[in-house]
Design an enzyme around this catalytic site. Structure first.
Site, mmCIF file in Angstrom:
data_model
loop_
_atom_site.group_PDB
_atom_site.id
_atom_site.type_symbol
_atom_site.label_atom_id
_atom_site.label_comp_id
_atom_site.label_asym_id
_atom_site.label_seq_id
_atom_site.Cartn_x
_atom_site.Cartn_y
_atom_site.Cartn_z
ATOM 1 N N GLU A 108 37.397 44.183 42.322
ATOM 2 C CA GLU A 108 38.612 43.385 42.151
ATOM 3 C C GLU A 108 39.551 44.027 41.146
ATOM 4 O OE1 GLU A 108 37.343 39.448 41.135
ATOM 5 O OE2 GLU A 108 36.809 38.958 43.207
ATOM 6 N N LYS A 128 38.374 42.782 48.895
ATOM 7 C CA LYS A 128 37.915 41.686 48.034
ATOM 8 C C LYS A 128 37.023 40.715 48.802
ATOM 9 C CE LYS A 128 41.592 41.658 44.586
ATOM 10 N NZ LYS A 128 42.555 40.808 43.871
ATOM 11 N N ASP A 129 37.399 40.420 50.041
ATOM 12 C CA ASP A 129 36.607 39.477 50.841
ATOM 13 C C ASP A 129 35.214 40.014 51.147
ATOM 14 O OD1 ASP A 129 38.776 37.785 50.835
ATOM 15 O OD2 ASP A 129 39.319 38.109 52.938
ATOM 16 N N TYR A 171 30.501 51.445 25.901
ATOM 17 C CA TYR A 171 31.229 51.203 27.146
ATOM 18 C C TYR A 171 30.603 50.056 27.942
ATOM 19 C CZ TYR A 171 33.384 55.725 26.133
ATOM 20 O OH TYR A 171 34.051 56.758 25.544
ATOM 21 N N GLU A 225 27.530 40.814 41.522
ATOM 22 C CA GLU A 225 28.693 40.161 40.912
ATOM 23 C C GLU A 225 29.479 41.149 40.051
ATOM 24 O OE1 GLU A 225 31.395 37.606 40.761
ATOM 25 O OE2 GLU A 225 29.551 36.634 41.449
#
Length: 115
Positions: free
Chosen positions: A66, A84-85, A6, A59
């Protein structure tokens, strides 16, 4: 072994969605090479490694968020934009920490090298 499967599937998905991750890896590699060239001590390595991993982990979380937002809605929604921002802001802060850490560790060594 399934957990590794996974995780590797996650790496594949990450590279399919987020080309920034590859850029972060390239910078991490360059910084690691610089660390060996400048013979960093243990404490300096700890800060450099922590900065690298904080950026990479942030990240990954950003990309995961996202994916999740895109799963929930394909339509524009202000809350989706905020999610998202703010996730992108977390990456920016992590990258800023990494840059500041790199400057603190490497700048004195670079100044010494060129003076």
């Amino acid at each position: 072994m399934k957990r590794f499967k996974y995780a590797f599937a996650g790496i594949k998905a990450l590279f399919e969605k987020d080309f920034h991750f590859a850029g972060h890896l390239m910078i991490a590699l360059a910084v690691t090479v610089m660390g060996f060239l400048f013979s960093l001590n243990a404490v300096e390595w700890l800060f450099i490694i922590s900065a690298i991993f904080i950026v990479l982990i942030t990240e990954i979380i950003n990309t995961s968020l996202e994916y999740t937002v895109d799963l929930v809605t394909a339509d524009y929604h202000e809350l989706a934009k905020y999610a998202k921002d703010t996730s992108a802001l977390a990456v920016l802060l992590a990258a800023s920490y990494a840059v500041i850490t790199g400057l603190i560790v490497f700048l004195p060594k670079l100044i010494e090298l060129f003076t």
